[in-house]
Enzyme design. Sequence first.
Site, short mmCIF file in Angstrom:
data_model
loop_
_atom_site.label_atom_id
_atom_site.label_comp_id
_atom_site.label_asym_id
_atom_site.label_seq_id
_atom_site.Cartn_x
_atom_site.Cartn_y
_atom_site.Cartn_z
CB THR A 161 -8.02 1.61 7.85
OG1 THR A 161 -6.92 2.19 7.30
CG2 THR A 161 -9.21 2.54 7.42
CG ASP A 202 -8.09 1.30 0.67
OD1 ASP A 202 -6.95 1.44 1.27
OD2 ASP A 202 -9.02 0.87 1.25
CB THR A 232 -9.19 -2.10 6.98
OG1 THR A 232 -8.06 -1.86 7.65
CG2 THR A 232 -9.83 -3.42 7.53
N1 ASP Z 1 -6.58 0.73 3.75
C1 ASP Z 1 -5.48 1.84 4.47
C2 ASP Z 1 -4.50 2.19 3.44
O1 ASP Z 1 -4.11 1.66 2.63
C3 ASP Z 1 -4.68 1.24 5.51
C4 ASP Z 1 -5.39 0.36 6.59
O2 ASP Z 1 -6.45 -0.07 6.25
O3 ASP Z 1 -4.82 0.58 7.61
O4 ASP Z 1 -4.45 3.22 3.40
#
Ligand code: ASP
Length: 267
Positions: free
Chosen positions: A132, A163, A183
């Site tokens: 992310t 999130d 992330t």
């Molecule tokens: N935090 C993100 C989610 O759960 C995923 C990520 O950090 O790549 O949607």
Amino acid sequence: MRSGSGLDGAVAAVGFMEESGLFNCGRGAYLTAEGKVELDAAVMSGEGLAGAGVGNVTSTHTPVTLARWVMENTKHVLVVGDRTRDYVRLAGLEVEELTPSRRVAARFEALQREAKYSEPLRTVRRFEAGDTVGAVALGSDGVPAAAVSTGGTWMKLPGRVGDSAILGAGLFADSGLGASCATGTGEEIIRVGLCLKACEFMGTDDAQRSAARAIGHITKVRGKGTAGIITVDLKGRVGAAFNTEAMGRAWFDHQKGRVVAAVGPDP
Ligand code: ASP
């Protein structure tokens, strides 16, 4: 920021990464268990706790711009689902059909061979998160801001929102504290309100110590391999911490006068 607002800076950085196709957002986003692109994003400015998130966006590859539009033009802080399409043009964007990049499509096929859609809840745990993108910035006016954008976790259930659409979880900014952006596994980040926590720590600690304390907390209550965070405090100092193997990050080092980047421990 030497000039301009933190919000402009954070949104520009995230928009650039959405466009690149290199990360789990925009043109490079991971796919749902059905092989579709569903994007989440949010923006927040410390001034008056202004902010908004968008979830399950399927008609623009730059949901961060859509989130900014929601923040600046509505009274809401979260808009999700197919009807986000209605706001894409209003936000000055083109309505698009989102298709996965070749790299992402190949990865999806490999993951599909390993997992069955009949067991989606297990796949969500197994294929976890990462990549992310987010940015935090302190404006030349002293106002901190954050922006974040994602395709979510690999093989997430259609309709799942993580999130990165939720203020206090995937990002937070407060003029009296600082800004932060996360992330990792969204479900865990939401459970502990990770970015709000990091900002609260900045009431008494600097950006780096606050990032480390926030990650210490999520590690204690939800385990390792759950999250990473970046922070900026009101003095413009930055911080980063993670309980995963690595987290790609870059920041402008004012003393060295150049950008510094790292993936593993600090250089
Ligand atoms: N935090 C993100 C989610 O759960 C995923 C990520 O950090 O790549 O949607």
